[in-house]
Structure formats: structure tokens, C-alpha cells
Enzyme design. Structure first.
Site, PDB file in Angstrom:
ATOM      1  N   CYS A  55       0.881  -1.165   0.000  1.00  0.00           N
ATOM      2  CA  CYS A  55       0.000   0.000   0.000  1.00  0.00           C
ATOM      3  C   CYS A  55       0.918   1.215   0.000  1.00  0.00           C
ATOM      4  CB  CYS A  55      -0.921   0.006   1.216  1.00  0.00           C
ATOM      5  SG  CYS A  55      -1.914   1.511   1.332  1.00  0.00           S
ATOM      6  N   CYS A  94      -0.741   4.348   2.221  1.00  0.00           N
ATOM      7  CA  CYS A  94      -0.847   4.270   3.687  1.00  0.00           C
ATOM      8  C   CYS A  94      -0.412   2.870   4.112  1.00  0.00           C
ATOM      9  CB  CYS A  94      -2.236   4.667   4.192  1.00  0.00           C
ATOM     10  SG  CYS A  94      -3.640   4.025   3.271  1.00  0.00           S
ATOM     11  N   SER A  95      -1.325   2.020   4.545  1.00  0.00           N
ATOM     12  CA  SER A  95      -0.894   0.703   5.005  1.00  0.00           C
ATOM     13  C   SER A  95      -2.051  -0.278   4.960  1.00  0.00           C
ATOM     14  CB  SER A  95      -0.356   0.815   6.437  1.00  0.00           C
ATOM     15  OG  SER A  95      -1.341   1.444   7.225  1.00  0.00           O
ATOM     16  N   CYS A  96      -2.900  -0.171   3.944  1.00  0.00           N
ATOM     17  CA  CYS A  96      -4.066  -1.051   3.825  1.00  0.00           C
ATOM     18  C   CYS A  96      -3.621  -2.515   3.830  1.00  0.00           C
ATOM     19  CB  CYS A  96      -4.822  -0.734   2.544  1.00  0.00           C
ATOM     20  SG  CYS A  96      -5.458   0.955   2.530  1.00  0.00           S
TER      21      CYS A  96
END
Lengths: 220, 108, 91
Positions: free
Chosen positions: A121, A124-126
């Protein structure tokens, strides 16, 4: 005024024995008080209760890659389930694990000896937390987020995975609220293993696509 | 020019730090608060708003803060933005907690 | 109403702008092929500002040749990105 101003940064603490790094960040103990203060304030407004917070922390502890591994092991042993997992992973997860992944969609991507998916991702950090637990620090880190999308083979090499030149490497950037689960290749020499034994070979990293599933012990 | 969070393809030759990070209680607390506030039942903060706030951090903080430090700062900013609590209230409570912990010697 | 189907060639709008968007800069202006239509979802660019994000917008899984995205300097073969319809135009 915003809290994101100076007041919070000036607490006079003794030198932190742990040098700040990206995984830890600066001034750890200040943050404990800030998090507790936020919780107190929200409790005082009647928006959350301490019990709800505790229950959420327990939920964190209960979500581990073992959940995802069950999906993979079932897909390896049951072609009908595998087809369903690839077509609609969310309902497959609901059916096998009895949990709602709690995301708009869960999408399974199949790795083969010809095609290798790896998930990142960049924004962000999905991450498919409901079935893999919290993401590892490196997945949220800037180096992985910058590099995986452009030089996946080099990144995978750092994880100990050297892909043959003929393997098509697809990097999947998880930019929306879809969540991706890699279905790794079933290792050779596992034909006689039970579903439970197979699940033990399915690592978190193999479901992100930075590793293969583990080889069974005794196979060379 | 891409925003500070928009990292795909940024020049970066640092190796991936693969060390596993044991979660701290305050990180779990921060995470729990966000998930509660964004739950369908409460619907107080959306994850999209959290992302917007994280992306608005000044670049230096974005680069040096840990993951949950970004989160906590963003959640604080959101509850302030929404008028749920004031910055002063959060500051005061945090200062009180800090004073309390300063009086209590740390466990051995 | 879904504008694109699987197999359609699409170009990502090259409209870098401030504020919360879910289209990474590196993919702007690039041409790819729709390989999956996910469904329609509320618009995150509005949800981020407290709006309702309706009407829902189709979301596509778009596959790009890595050479198209990175100009041959990449060790990837394909780069796949989820993109909302208002970021795409026919190519």
C-alpha cells in the site's frame, strides 16, 4: 489550535535509551500519556467505555495469520473452495472462519510458477487485518512502501525470495478499501499432508507475497 | 509533487527493516480507540478522515513518527476538529497523567 | 452506471492536486487495462472531509505494464492499482 503543535514535543524527559527509529519513533513514554488522555476524554464524553477498549484490544490479539492460513490450506485441498475463494474471498472467509472480514471486499490473488503477486500500500498501510492480524512494521514502513512497487525483485531478494526471470511479477498497490490476500503456491511434497498440517506451512509473509509457503520438513 | 505519504517509487535505497515490533499498550489503545470511533455503530471518525489528517502532518513528523504516533496525532486532531474535545483538555489530562506517573516509581 | 468493462484500455487523469486523493502520483497519465470491476463505493475523497461520499463511484482494478509506469527501470512486470472511475478516461 491544533495538538499537532509544539506543546507535546517539549516534555523534558531524560535521554531515551532506545534511539528513535521508524518502528518506534521519538519519545515513547509521552505517547502513553497522550493515548490515555485521549481515552479518558472520550470516556468522559460518553463516546467509548473502558470495556469497549479492552474488547477491541482482545480482538487485536485474536486476529492472527492463522486465520488466513486456514483459508489457504482449504483452497489447496478443495478445488471448489479455491474457486470460491478466488471469486469472492469475503464470503469464503465468512463461511470457513465464521468471521466478517469487515471490509468492502477481500480479494484473493493466486500465485503460480508463472505469476507472482506481491501486495503493497504505497499511500498508507491497507492490509487484510481481519484475517492476517496487524501488519508487520516493515509493511507500514517507508522503505517497503517506496520500493516494492518499482523494484519488487530486489525487495523480495531481501526477504530471501529469488524469482526466476520468467516469472511475471505483479505488484498490487492496495489504494482503495479492497483488501488483498495472496494465495501462495502449494509446496511440492505435501500431497499426503492434512489440511491442518498444510496450514502450518502458510506464513504471513507468503500471504503478502514476499515469501513462498514453507517447505515441509524432510523435503529437499 | 507528490504528498509526503504518496511514497510509491520515491528514491529510497534503504533496506527493509524486517525486525518484528512488539506492540506497546498505548499503540493498542490508540488502535482500539480509532476502530471504536470508526465503527458503524459509533460513526464518529471515518478512516478516510484519519488518512487525510495523517497526510497533513508536516513532512518532518511524517518521516520520523512511528506508525501509531501518526495515528494518535491524527485522531487527536480529528476529535479537536470535530469539537468533541479541546486541545487544552487533552493537554491537561496528559500532563496530569504524566505527573502521576512521575510520582510512582517504575516497576522493577 | 459503470463506464468501463474488463479489457477496456483506460488512461489515468494527470491531475495532481492538494487534498486527500486515493490515486498515487506515479500512476497519473499512464495507460492500463481494466482487469476487474470491483463494484461501486462511496467516494473517499469526500468521506475524508466529513461528507457522505455519494453517489457511489465504480472502482476498477487496473493492470499496467511496468514499463509504461516506470519506463523500463523496474524489476516488476505489472503494476496493478485500484482506481475510482472519475480518475479514468478511455484510452
Amino acid at each position: 489550535m491544533s495538538l499537532d503543535q509544539d506543546d507535546h514535543e517539549r516534555h523534558d524527559h531524560e535521554a531515551d535509551p532506545h534511539a528513535p527509529n521508524e518502528h518506534r519513533g521519538p519519545d515513547t513514554d509521552v505517547w502513553e500519556h497522550r493515548a490515555a488522555a485521549l481515552q479518558e476524554a472520550l470516556v468522559a464524553k460518553g463516546l467509548v467505555t473502558p470495556d469497549q477498549v479492552r474488547a477491541m484490544i482482545e480482538d487485536w490479539e485474536s486476529r492472527t495469520p492463522a486465520l488466513g492460513a486456514r483459508l489457504i490450506a482449504r483452497a489447496w485441498t478443495d478445488p471448489v473452495f479455491k474457486a470460491r475463494l478466488l471469486a469472492d474471498a469475503k464470503s469464503a472467509a465468512r463461511e470457513l472462519l465464521g468471521i466478517d472480514p469487515g471490509v468492502p471486499e477481500l480479494v484473493a490473488l493466486e500465485n503460480t510458477d508463472r505469476v507472482h503477486h506481491v501486495v503493497v500500500c504505497t499511500l498508507c498501510s491497507c492490509y487484510p487485518r481481519a484475517i492476517l492480524g496487524v501488519p508487520p512494521a516493515w509493511y507500514k514502513g517507508l522503505a517497503y512502501r517506496s520500493r516494492a512497487i518499482v523494484e519488487p525483485r530486489g525487495v523480495l531478494r531481501e526477504f530471501g525470495l529469488e524469482l526466476a526471470p520468467w516469472v511475471e511479477v505483479r505488484v498490487v498497490d492496495s489504494t482503495a478499501d479492497m483488501r488483498y490476500l495472496v494465495l501462495p503456491e502449494r509446496p511440492a511434497g505435501t500431497e499426503r499432508m492434512s489440511e491442518q498440517e498444510l496450514a502450518a506451512l502458510v506464513t504471513r509473509d507468503s500471504m503478502i507475497g514476499v515469501a513462498r509457503a514453507k517447505e515441509p520438513i524432510g523435503v529437499t | 509533487m507528490p504528498g509526503i505519504h504518496d511514497r510509491g517509487g520515491w528514491p529510497d535505497d534503504s533496506p527493509i527493516d524486517r525486525s518484528e515490533h512488539q506492540p506497546l499498550l498505548w499503540e493498542q489503545r490508540t488502535d482500539a480507540l480509532m476502530r471504536l470511533l470508526s465503527s458503524p455503530e459509533k460513526g464518529i471518525i471515518r478512516v478516510d478522515e484519519l488518512r487525510r489528517q495523517i497526510e497533513s502532518l508536516d513532512p518532518e513528523r511524517y518521516e520520523t513518527y512511528s506508525y501509531y504516533q501518526r495515528w494518535l496525532t491524527a485522531i487527536e486532531n480529528l476529535v479537536i476538529e470535530k469539537g468533541i474535545v479541546t486541545a487544552e483538555e487533552l493537554d491537561r489530562r496528559a500532563a496530569e497523567l504524566e505527573a502521576q506517573s512521575a510520582q510512582t516509581p517504575p516497576p522493577p | 452506471m459503470v463506464k468501463f468493462r474488463e479489457g477496456d484500455r483506460v488512461r489515468v487523469r494527470d491531475e495532481a492536486r492538494a487534498g486527500h486523493i486515493r490515486t498515487p502520483t506515479y500512476i497519473m497519465g499512464k495507460v492500463g487495462v481494466v482487469s476487474r470491476v470491483h463494484g461501486s463505493y462511496r467516494n473517499p475523497e469526500q468521506l475524508a472531509y466529513g461528507e457522505q461520499g455519494v453517489p457511489e463511484i465504480p472502482l476498477y482494478y487496473v493492470a499496467f505494464d511496468a514499463a509504461e509506469v516506470w519506463g523500463g527501470t523496474s524489476s516488476a512486470d505489472r503494476v496493478d492499482v485500484d482506481l475510482y472511475e472519475h480518475w479514468l478516461e478511455p484510452a
